[in-house]
Each structure stands twice: as C-alpha cells, then as structure tokens.
Design a protein around this motif. Structure first.
Motif, PDB file in Angstrom:
ATOM      1  N   HIS A 183     -13.598   2.903  16.832  1.00  0.00           N
ATOM      2  CA  HIS A 183     -14.151   2.054  15.775  1.00  0.00           C
ATOM      3  C   HIS A 183     -13.795   2.640  14.405  1.00  0.00           C
ATOM      4  O   HIS A 183     -14.380   3.635  13.983  1.00  0.00           O
ATOM      5  CB  HIS A 183     -15.672   1.936  15.970  1.00  0.00           C
ATOM      6  CG  HIS A 183     -16.337   1.030  14.997  1.00  0.00           C
ATOM      7  ND1 HIS A 183     -17.656   1.147  14.633  1.00  0.00           N
ATOM      8  CD2 HIS A 183     -15.862  -0.026  14.285  1.00  0.00           C
ATOM      9  CE1 HIS A 183     -17.948   0.213  13.757  1.00  0.00           C
ATOM     10  NE2 HIS A 183     -16.880  -0.509  13.526  1.00  0.00           N
ATOM     11  N   PHE A 184     -12.807   2.017  13.767  1.00  0.00           N
ATOM     12  CA  PHE A 184     -12.374   2.424  12.430  1.00  0.00           C
ATOM     13  C   PHE A 184     -13.258   1.736  11.392  1.00  0.00           C
ATOM     14  O   PHE A 184     -13.823   0.675  11.649  1.00  0.00           O
ATOM     15  CB  PHE A 184     -10.920   2.007  12.193  1.00  0.00           C
ATOM     16  CG  PHE A 184      -9.911   2.771  13.013  1.00  0.00           C
ATOM     17  CD1 PHE A 184      -9.215   3.834  12.460  1.00  0.00           C
ATOM     18  CD2 PHE A 184      -9.655   2.430  14.336  1.00  0.00           C
ATOM     19  CE1 PHE A 184      -8.287   4.536  13.200  1.00  0.00           C
ATOM     20  CE2 PHE A 184      -8.721   3.127  15.088  1.00  0.00           C
ATOM     21  CZ  PHE A 184      -8.035   4.194  14.522  1.00  0.00           C
ATOM     22  N   GLN A 200       0.839  -1.212   0.000  1.00  0.00           N
ATOM     23  CA  GLN A 200       0.000   0.000   0.000  1.00  0.00           C
ATOM     24  C   GLN A 200       0.869   1.255   0.000  1.00  0.00           C
ATOM     25  O   GLN A 200       0.554   2.235  -0.672  1.00  0.00           O
ATOM     26  CB  GLN A 200      -0.916   0.019   1.231  1.00  0.00           C
ATOM     27  CG  GLN A 200      -2.046  -0.998   1.187  1.00  0.00           C
ATOM     28  CD  GLN A 200      -3.041  -0.713   0.087  1.00  0.00           C
ATOM     29  OE1 GLN A 200      -3.424   0.421  -0.152  1.00  0.00           O
ATOM     30  NE2 GLN A 200      -3.458  -1.739  -0.628  1.00  0.00           N
ATOM     31  N   PHE A 259     -18.102  -7.567   1.575  1.00  0.00           N
ATOM     32  CA  PHE A 259     -16.860  -6.835   1.863  1.00  0.00           C
ATOM     33  C   PHE A 259     -16.562  -6.854   3.369  1.00  0.00           C
ATOM     34  O   PHE A 259     -15.437  -7.077   3.800  1.00  0.00           O
ATOM     35  CB  PHE A 259     -17.062  -5.401   1.347  1.00  0.00           C
ATOM     36  CG  PHE A 259     -15.900  -4.475   1.486  1.00  0.00           C
ATOM     37  CD1 PHE A 259     -14.739  -4.686   0.753  1.00  0.00           C
ATOM     38  CD2 PHE A 259     -15.972  -3.361   2.310  1.00  0.00           C
ATOM     39  CE1 PHE A 259     -13.670  -3.800   0.854  1.00  0.00           C
ATOM     40  CE2 PHE A 259     -14.909  -2.479   2.416  1.00  0.00           C
ATOM     41  CZ  PHE A 259     -13.753  -2.697   1.692  1.00  0.00           C
ATOM     42  N   ASN A 312     -23.298   0.838  13.227  1.00  0.00           N
ATOM     43  CA  ASN A 312     -23.898  -0.482  12.974  1.00  0.00           C
ATOM     44  C   ASN A 312     -25.339  -0.600  13.437  1.00  0.00           C
ATOM     45  O   ASN A 312     -26.058  -1.491  12.994  1.00  0.00           O
ATOM     46  CB  ASN A 312     -23.020  -1.579  13.562  1.00  0.00           C
ATOM     47  CG  ASN A 312     -21.819  -1.816  12.664  1.00  0.00           C
ATOM     48  OD1 ASN A 312     -21.956  -1.790  11.442  1.00  0.00           O
ATOM     49  ND2 ASN A 312     -20.656  -2.010  13.252  1.00  0.00           N
ATOM     50  N   ARG A 321       2.305   1.647  -3.441  1.00  0.00           N
ATOM     51  CA  ARG A 321       1.246   2.095  -4.355  1.00  0.00           C
ATOM     52  C   ARG A 321       1.029   3.599  -4.224  1.00  0.00           C
ATOM     53  O   ARG A 321       0.843   4.307  -5.198  1.00  0.00           O
ATOM     54  CB  ARG A 321      -0.072   1.377  -3.998  1.00  0.00           C
ATOM     55  CG  ARG A 321      -0.529   0.427  -5.094  1.00  0.00           C
ATOM     56  CD  ARG A 321      -1.818  -0.235  -4.707  1.00  0.00           C
ATOM     57  NE  ARG A 321      -2.928   0.285  -5.476  1.00  0.00           N
ATOM     58  CZ  ARG A 321      -4.193   0.072  -5.169  1.00  0.00           C
ATOM     59  NH1 ARG A 321      -4.502  -0.616  -4.107  1.00  0.00           N
ATOM     60  NH2 ARG A 321      -5.148   0.555  -5.909  1.00  0.00           N
ATOM     61  N   MET A 345     -26.294  -2.092   9.831  1.00  0.00           N
ATOM     62  CA  MET A 345     -26.577  -3.538   9.799  1.00  0.00           C
ATOM     63  C   MET A 345     -28.052  -3.858   9.541  1.00  0.00           C
ATOM     64  O   MET A 345     -28.344  -4.783   8.770  1.00  0.00           O
ATOM     65  CB  MET A 345     -26.084  -4.224  11.071  1.00  0.00           C
ATOM     66  CG  MET A 345     -24.612  -4.484  11.065  1.00  0.00           C
ATOM     67  SD  MET A 345     -24.096  -5.415   9.593  1.00  0.00           S
ATOM     68  CE  MET A 345     -22.446  -4.783   9.416  1.00  0.00           C
ATOM     69  N   VAL A 401      -8.728   4.620   3.775  1.00  0.00           N
ATOM     70  CA  VAL A 401      -9.580   5.427   2.898  1.00  0.00           C
ATOM     71  C   VAL A 401     -10.721   6.100   3.670  1.00  0.00           C
ATOM     72  O   VAL A 401     -11.081   7.251   3.380  1.00  0.00           O
ATOM     73  CB  VAL A 401     -10.201   4.521   1.790  1.00  0.00           C
ATOM     74  CG1 VAL A 401     -11.071   5.322   0.843  1.00  0.00           C
ATOM     75  CG2 VAL A 401      -9.130   3.756   1.037  1.00  0.00           C
ATOM     76  N   MET A 402     -11.298   5.397   4.619  1.00  0.00           N
ATOM     77  CA  MET A 402     -12.517   5.894   5.278  1.00  0.00           C
ATOM     78  C   MET A 402     -12.170   6.942   6.338  1.00  0.00           C
ATOM     79  O   MET A 402     -11.270   6.741   7.142  1.00  0.00           O
ATOM     80  CB  MET A 402     -13.287   4.725   5.911  1.00  0.00           C
ATOM     81  CG  MET A 402     -13.628   3.607   4.948  1.00  0.00           C
ATOM     82  SD  MET A 402     -14.717   4.101   3.608  1.00  0.00           S
ATOM     83  CE  MET A 402     -16.273   4.166   4.464  1.00  0.00           C
ATOM     84  N   SER A 444     -16.872  -3.563  16.692  1.00  0.00           N
ATOM     85  CA  SER A 444     -17.932  -2.906  15.934  1.00  0.00           C
ATOM     86  C   SER A 444     -19.255  -2.966  16.677  1.00  0.00           C
ATOM     87  O   SER A 444     -20.222  -2.354  16.237  1.00  0.00           O
ATOM     88  CB  SER A 444     -18.057  -3.548  14.554  1.00  0.00           C
ATOM     89  OG  SER A 444     -17.958  -4.935  14.649  1.00  0.00           O
ATOM     90  N   PRO A 479     -21.598   3.961  -2.545  1.00  0.00           N
ATOM     91  CA  PRO A 479     -20.511   3.443  -3.395  1.00  0.00           C
ATOM     92  C   PRO A 479     -20.613   1.951  -3.671  1.00  0.00           C
ATOM     93  O   PRO A 479     -20.158   1.468  -4.700  1.00  0.00           O
ATOM     94  CB  PRO A 479     -19.239   3.773  -2.608  1.00  0.00           C
ATOM     95  CG  PRO A 479     -19.687   4.021  -1.211  1.00  0.00           C
ATOM     96  CD  PRO A 479     -21.096   4.499  -1.276  1.00  0.00           C
TER      97      PRO A 479
END
Ligand code: CAA
Length: 283
Positions: free
Chosen positions: A141-142, A50, A235, A191, A53, A195, A148-149, A120, A226
């Motif tokens: 909580h990532f 990463q 995912f 969540n 990249r 969820m 990216v988030m 989570s 997205p």
C-alpha cells in the motif's frame, strides 16, 4: 528470497504512475499496463514531466532521467506483463475490478511471480483467494503522491508466505521506502486511523462546528499536518474515502465507522474532490 528484476504495474492513474516512476528510478525494468490507452498516455507524460522537473530541480542528472525512462515500457495488454517477477495492481478501489484482475493475472503472469495489490482497504486474503497462488499474494500500500511519501504499508494475507513478504519488503526498501507491516484487517493501519479522522472532519462540517477553511486551518496549524483533513479528502478522492469508510463499517460492524451523510451526498452529486474539479474546495 524471490529475486525481482522486472516489475509490472496495473493501472496508470495517480497511484500506478507514481509506483511506475519510483520503480524506474530504482532501476527496475517496469511494464506499465492500462486497458485505456488514453490513461496510459497521460500516465507516461506525467512520469516524463516529473522526471524532467527532477532534473531542473537538481534532484538527478539528465543522464539518470534518460536511463530511468528507458526502463519504462507501456502495455495495453496484460500479456505484456507475463514475464514480470512482481506485478503491483493499482486499479480502481472496487472489489469486482480487483478480483477480475487477479484472476486474469493468475492465468497470464508467469508461475512463481508475486502478485501484489495497492488496495487501501480490501482484504488481501480475499484477493489472494481469487488465485491459485495465494502464498505469492501480498499487499503493498503506497501513499499519494507516491514519489514523495516515504511509506509502504505491507499487508500479509492469511496465506502469504514469509518469502513473498520479505521480497515485497526488499523491493520497497530498494525503492527508498520505509516498509511497515500491518495485519490484514479492514483499512489495515493507515486507513483504520486516517479515514475516521477525515469522516469526523466531515461530521464537524455537517454539524456546523466550523467552516471548511477553519476545520482545515485548525488541524493544519494545531496539529502540524501538511494538509487539513478536508483538503486531504479532496486530494485522495471523496469516492475513495467513502468506499474505505464502507469497508470499515461493514468489516468492523461498529456504528462509529458510519460514513457521514454529507460525504455520501457529495459523492452522489459527483463532487469527488480534486480529480472532478470540486469537492470541499473548487479546483
Ligand atoms: N507527484 C509527485 N510529486 C509531487 C506531487 C505529485 N502529485 N505533488 C507534490 N509533489 C512534490 C513536489 O514536486 C515537491 O517536491 P520537491 O520538494 O522536491 O520540490 C514536494 O512534493 C512538495 O510539493 P509542494 O512544495 O508543491 O507542496 P507542499 O509542500 O504543499 O506538499 C504534499 C505537497 C507533499 C502533497 C503535502 O501537502 C502532503 O504531504 N500532504 C499530505 C499527503 C498525504 O497525507 N498523503 C497520504 C494520503 S493517504 C493515501 O495515499 C493512502 C490511502 O489509502 C487513501
């Protein structure tokens, strides 16, 4: 406020390696621990790729990438994290596993250090109760993919001190994240809302409302998400989605949170989503 210079990350899976990556990119000396040396190796290779990249995309220089990578230490023993100022646990989403980690951390990690969980949905108050330092325990909580988030959902347990909470908020900001506070209730904010939407999408499929592709296209194109909810479930991992629905159902006691039988069946069949090669889609 508690000064954080050294960060420990527990678990080199998709969340842990992402947290370690943003930590080194933000200048923290980072100690990534996993009890499985193979996972640790895989996690560190992923981070390296990463970072490279990012260089080829012009996001950062080769020198900055090298400097960041020098901040990463790989540890196969929890003792390697003992001098950290903040330890972020990102292990499997199971109470027994997380409780044991917090009991061990409480004995091994230096006094005064903050112990955070990337859970989570499991109660931070209950996790904190596994330690003799509940005022030093908080939720961080990532979201996936972590680099990216933008969000870190901060969770304050019953005993979490203001100082601890300010410190984890400050670390999150240094990592370039937006810190949003949520109370310690089942599923917290993300969540609690995400969820049931995913679970409802599985019900829609189960009841023949539309096909997998059409449910996802409808939500992607109709509500500007997205990923469609079924692709997002793959995912995240269908086992994780089921575990979180279980926490909502048990914790809130309302039948509207009952997990869809089709979600249960997929998990029983080992169709866990992207990570197992098959979920609602094939990978
Ligand atoms: N790790 C690191 N970076 C990644 C990545 C990964 N696993 N996957 C994608 N990226 C990066 C790419 O490198 C790319 O970066 P640049 O823009 O700098 O080039 C960027 O993300 C976009 O990637 P792509 O162009 O390949 O693909 P995309 O535009 O389709 O975006 C996505 C991919 C960011 C994952 C996007 O589909 C998305 O935002 N999906 C929703 C994700 C989401 O909702 N996450 C939260 C899940 S809930 C959760 O995590 C919490 C929980 O408790 C369950």
């Amino acid at each position: 406020m508690h000064i954080v210079k050294k960060i420990g990350v527990i678990g080199a899976g998709q969340m842990g390696r992402g947290i370690a990556q943003v930590a080194i990119q933000s200048g923290f000396e980072t100690f990534l621990y996993d009890s499985f040396s193979e996972s640790l190796e895989k996690g560190s290779i992923f981070i390296k790729e990463q970072m490279l990249r990012g260089v080829s995309k012009g996001k950062w220089t080769e020198e900055a990438s090298k400097k960041a990578q020098e901040l990463l230490h790989l540890e196969t023993s929890l003792e390697g994290l003992s001098d950290c100022d903040l330890v972020i646990e990102a292990a499997t989403e199971r109470k027994d596993i997380k409780f044991k980690i917090f009991q061990d951390c409480d004995k091994i990690i230096k006094e005064g250090a903050i112990l955070a969980s990337n859970t989570s949905s499991i109660s931070i108050t209950e996790i904190a109760a596994q330690t003799r330092r509940p005022s030093k325990v908080a939720g961080m909580h990532f979201m996936n993919p972590v680099p990216v988030m933008k969000l870190v959902e901060g969770i304050k347990g019953l005993e979490t001190s203001e100082e601890t909470f300010e410190s984890v908020a400050s670390v999150s900001k240094t990592m370039g994240k937006i810190f949003v506070k949520a109370n310690d209730t089942p599923g917290f904010a993300v969540n609690r809302i995400l969820m049931p939407m995913i679970n409802e999408a599985v019900y829609a499929l189960y009841e023949g409302v539309a096909s997998v592709e059409d449910i996802d296209s409808a939500m992607k194109l109709g509500t500007n998400q997205p990923m469609g909810p079924l692709e997002l479930a793959d995912f995240i991992g269908l086992d994780t989605c089921l575990a979180i629905m279980g926490v909502l159902h048990d914790g809130l006691g309302d039948t509207k949170y009952r997990p869809c039988p089709l979600l249960k069946k997929y998990v029983l069949a080992g169709r866990l989503g992207k990570k197992s090669g098959r979920g609602f889609y094939e990978y």
